[in-house]
Design a protein around this motif. Structure first.
Motif, PDB file in Angstrom:
ATOM      1  N   GLN A 343       0.849  -1.185   0.000  1.00  0.00           N
ATOM      2  CA  GLN A 343       0.000   0.000   0.000  1.00  0.00           C
ATOM      3  C   GLN A 343       0.889   1.241   0.000  1.00  0.00           C
ATOM      4  O   GLN A 343       1.277   1.761   1.033  1.00  0.00           O
ATOM      5  N   GLY A 344       1.214   1.708  -1.185  1.00  0.00           N
ATOM      6  CA  GLY A 344       2.106   2.853  -1.329  1.00  0.00           C
ATOM      7  C   GLY A 344       2.481   3.053  -2.778  1.00  0.00           C
ATOM      8  O   GLY A 344       2.050   2.297  -3.653  1.00  0.00           O
ATOM      9  N   GLY A 361       7.574   4.251  -1.385  1.00  0.00           N
ATOM     10  CA  GLY A 361       6.772   3.252  -0.704  1.00  0.00           C
ATOM     11  C   GLY A 361       6.958   3.272   0.803  1.00  0.00           C
ATOM     12  O   GLY A 361       7.676   4.104   1.349  1.00  0.00           O
ATOM     13  N   PRO A 362       6.347   2.324   1.504  1.00  0.00           N
ATOM     14  CA  PRO A 362       6.353   2.346   2.963  1.00  0.00           C
ATOM     15  C   PRO A 362       7.555   1.685   3.627  1.00  0.00           C
ATOM     16  O   PRO A 362       7.776   1.852   4.817  1.00  0.00           O
ATOM     17  N   ASP A 363       8.344   0.914   2.875  1.00  0.00           N
ATOM     18  CA  ASP A 363       9.354   0.058   3.499  1.00  0.00           C
ATOM     19  C   ASP A 363      10.533  -0.101   2.538  1.00  0.00           C
ATOM     20  O   ASP A 363      10.343  -0.322   1.337  1.00  0.00           O
ATOM     21  N   ASP A 388       4.051  11.431   3.673  1.00  0.00           N
ATOM     22  CA  ASP A 388       3.367  10.294   4.288  1.00  0.00           C
ATOM     23  C   ASP A 388       4.247   9.050   4.185  1.00  0.00           C
ATOM     24  O   ASP A 388       4.989   8.869   3.203  1.00  0.00           O
ATOM     25  N   ASP A 390       3.699   6.005   3.454  1.00  0.00           N
ATOM     26  CA  ASP A 390       3.542   5.120   2.299  1.00  0.00           C
ATOM     27  C   ASP A 390       4.160   5.706   1.029  1.00  0.00           C
ATOM     28  O   ASP A 390       4.132   5.072  -0.033  1.00  0.00           O
ATOM     29  N   HIS A 391       4.741   6.891   1.146  1.00  0.00           N
ATOM     30  CA  HIS A 391       5.432   7.504   0.009  1.00  0.00           C
ATOM     31  C   HIS A 391       6.921   7.740   0.264  1.00  0.00           C
ATOM     32  O   HIS A 391       7.678   7.901  -0.697  1.00  0.00           O
ATOM     33  N   HIS A 510      -3.774   6.290  -4.570  1.00  0.00           N
ATOM     34  CA  HIS A 510      -4.010   4.846  -4.598  1.00  0.00           C
ATOM     35  C   HIS A 510      -5.427   4.464  -5.024  1.00  0.00           C
ATOM     36  O   HIS A 510      -5.894   3.371  -4.722  1.00  0.00           O
ATOM     37  N   ASN A 536      -6.119  -4.139   1.285  1.00  0.00           N
ATOM     38  CA  ASN A 536      -5.914  -2.980   2.152  1.00  0.00           C
ATOM     39  C   ASN A 536      -7.214  -2.573   2.846  1.00  0.00           C
ATOM     40  O   ASN A 536      -8.309  -2.846   2.357  1.00  0.00           O
TER      41      ASN A 536
END
Length: 603
Positions: A343-344, A361-363, A388, A390-391, A510, A536
């Motif tokens: 989710q990103g 992304g988030p990770d 954010d 997730d970005h 998204h 999600n």
């Protein structure tokens, strides 16, 4: 006691706060299991190199604490029973200090039983002690059976007790005894733990044993010095800082080992996930033990070796074959790429050998996997649309690899720290607004949002860029990447730029419902890229957004269903070749290339 332990932990973090680099961040984790300072990038590297267990306080840490206390008590001449009582009290204090997690409780109970056995004049053997600790704990709290730390701790200890000695004897046929024992310890622990590790990460750490062999000798030194710093941090912070600098050296070595092996080619080899993967790995492990260890009939060992050779050759051939097919099937001239990072957003643009990455992304880990899979080790242009998680959560994966970064307006100190980290990694960082432009290979990029004033930081101020073909690339695709702009910002953007047709749109937010139908109608793209996580909780992409795309003849490409997506120019203007790799790690389930023409059917 809990308040005192909190005070000690805070004092240690404060005393070691000035230590530089990954070694300083890792030190509290290695000493007392406090990983709050460890960056997502370093966490991913520790996982990839199979060194995460070093920051999970367990048996080795408890053994060091008990051993040091017993030695000190003996040195000052305390009676035997007093020594044991003091060691037991120190063990309880250590458990409180590091917080009673599953792995810590298992080690502490096992050590307590051993001390009790010594007090009663009985010898405590390792395997019975482990069995007693596990039975007592699972009887008291059955939910510990679902605790990965507890399971891995128990399995690692069991592996060392049961497998280390016979494996060392087998290796000693070829190598000196001491070296054989050094190799046997990480091999035994890895064999015992790997089936459970597969549940956390369906891949095999190819260099895990080598990484542990190099890192493990430094771990006790970090633990002893870290505990010394911890003991003095509250009362003598200057001395604690000096000890911390000594501990920083082996901690930095462990971090360097993790980084080195995590970034070697093929650091993690794919393996089937779920129950099937676990059963296959257990079968391979049993075959390997039968093939290598003595005690089995010679005929059975020969059969095990033959089966193992066939299995390894088949596995390597299948991995290599899937990789060749995957790489060969990708369009060589892809221009837009959408990484499957959950989710990103993480969108790639490529032209003339130059790479732009829009959001991370988030990770760091899935982004690093995507970039490695595509053979990308350098980013010419990084665009962080807004802050954010997730970005921007995966930015650690590209720090030190970026030439120039474009960022939007910051809103808190963490945003400024991210920019500082990019600068420290050698990137030129610019906060941008409408009018900034540049080139990427044969493409031109323009910042078309946000304006200089009149917009709040966050989603409404997402940095939005357009991609247009340069004079030397008439067949290249055009696009616009909308970040997380909401309907109000999209309408304002429409009024400012009066856009015409583009080939590709990175769908805003998204696929949320907060969209402007008028903007998508004006853009009238061929393809809509949607970075979205499977299952999600947000309901993305929404029915409203999908309806907007359908009404305008826009084909959605979404990472939750399509996995990684690559888009290349087709033979005709405004025609796109689409390649998809479905999620789930199964690179054999490839679809594409597919030809998509604007206002035309998929061929």
């Amino acid at each position: 006691m809990l308040e005192a332990a909190d005070h000690v932990r805070v004092a240690l973090v404060r005393a070691t706060a000035g230590l530089p680099g990954d070694g300083g961040d890792l030190l509290p984790g290695l000493a007392i299991g406090d990983t709050a300072q460890v960056s997502p990038r370093l966490t991913a590297e520790m996982k990839a190199s199979s060194l995460t267990h070093l920051t999970a306080v367990s048996g080795a840490n408890c053994a060091i604490v008990v051993g040091l206390v017993l030695w000190a008590a003996s040195a000052i001449g305390l009676p035997r029973m007093v020594r044991l009582a003091v060691a037991l009290l120190a063990l309880v204090g250590f458990v409180v200090l590091v917080t009673p997690q599953g792995s810590v409780i298992r080690a502490a109970v096992m050590a307590a039983v051993a001390l009790t056995a010594i007090a009663l004049g009985r010898a405590g053997r390792g395997l019975p002690l482990l069995c007693i600790a596990v039975i007592v704990l699972l009887t008291t709290d059955p939910w510990l059976a679902r605790d990965y730390g507890f399971a891995l701790s128990a399995l690692a200890t069991g592996g060392l007790l049961l497998l280390a000695a016979p494996i060392a004897r087998s290796i000693a046929r070829l190598l000196p005894n001491r070296l054989a024992l050094l190799l046997a310890v990480p091999i035994a622990a890895q064999l015992a733990c790997q089936p459970v590790i597969l549940l956390l990460n369906p891949a095999l750490p190819v260099y895990g044993i080598a990484a542990n062999l190099l890192a493990e000798p430094a771990a006790p030194l970090v633990t002893v010095l870290g505990l010394a710093a911890c003991a003095t941090a509250a009362v003598l912070p200057g001395l604690a800082s000096a000890i911390g600098w000594l501990a920083w050296l082996p901690a930095s070595w462990i971090a360097a080992v993790a980084r080195f092996f995590a970034h070697l080619p093929g650091a993690q080899s794919p393996w089937p996930p779920g129950v099937i993967g676990i059963l296959l790995l257990i079968a391979v492990t049993v075959l390997a033990l039968v093939a290598v260890l003595g005690g089995s009939p010679a005929r059975l060992r020969r059969l095990a070796r033959a089966a193992l050779v066939v299995g390894v050759v088949g596995y390597l051939a299948s991995v290599a074959g899937i990789h060749v097919v995957t790489v060969a099937g990708r369009p060589a001239d892809w221009e837009f790429g959408l990484c499957d990072i959950g989710q990103g957003d993480a969108t790639l643009i490529r032209s003339g050998g130059e790479i732009a990455l829009v959001d991370t992304g988030p990770d760091p880990k899935p982004l690093a996997v995507c970039l490695s899979d595509l053979g990308i080790d350098h980013i010419d242009l990084l665009v962080l649309t807004h802050y954010d998680l997730d970005h921007v959560g995966g930015t650690d994966a590209v720090v030190g690899k970026v030439d120039r970064a474009l960022i939007g307006p910051p809103s808190d100190p963490g945003d400024h720290r991210l920019a500082s980290e990019l600068r420290a990694g050698g990137a030129r960082v610019d906060q941008v607004s409408i009018g900034v432009h540049g080139v990427l290979g044969a493409l031109r990029w323009d910042v078309v949002w946000p304006p200089d004033t009149g917009v709040e930081p966050g989603n409404p101020a997402s940095v939005t860029i357009t991609i247009t073909p340069g004079e030397g690339c008439p067949a290249c695709l055009s696009g616009i990447l909308l970040g997380d702009l909401g309907e109000e910002s999209q309408d304002r953007l429409l009024g400012l730029m009066h856009p015409g047709h583009v080939d590709v749109v990175k769908v805003a937010h998204h696929g949320s419902a907060d969209q402007s139908p008028e903007l998508y109608a004006a853009l009238h793209p061929t393809l809509g890229l949607i970075g979205v996580g499977a299952g999600n909780d947000y309901g993305h992409p929404t029915a409203k957004l999908l309806g907007i795309l359908t009404a305008n003849g826009i084909r959605p490409l979404r990472t939750d269903l399509d996995g990684m997506v690559l888009v290349a120019p087709g033979a005709q203007p405004h025609e796109a070749v689409v390649w998809k790799q479905k999620p789930g790690g199964d690179e054999a389930t490839l679809t594409g290339p597919e030809l998509t023409a604007r206002d035309g059917p998929t061929k």
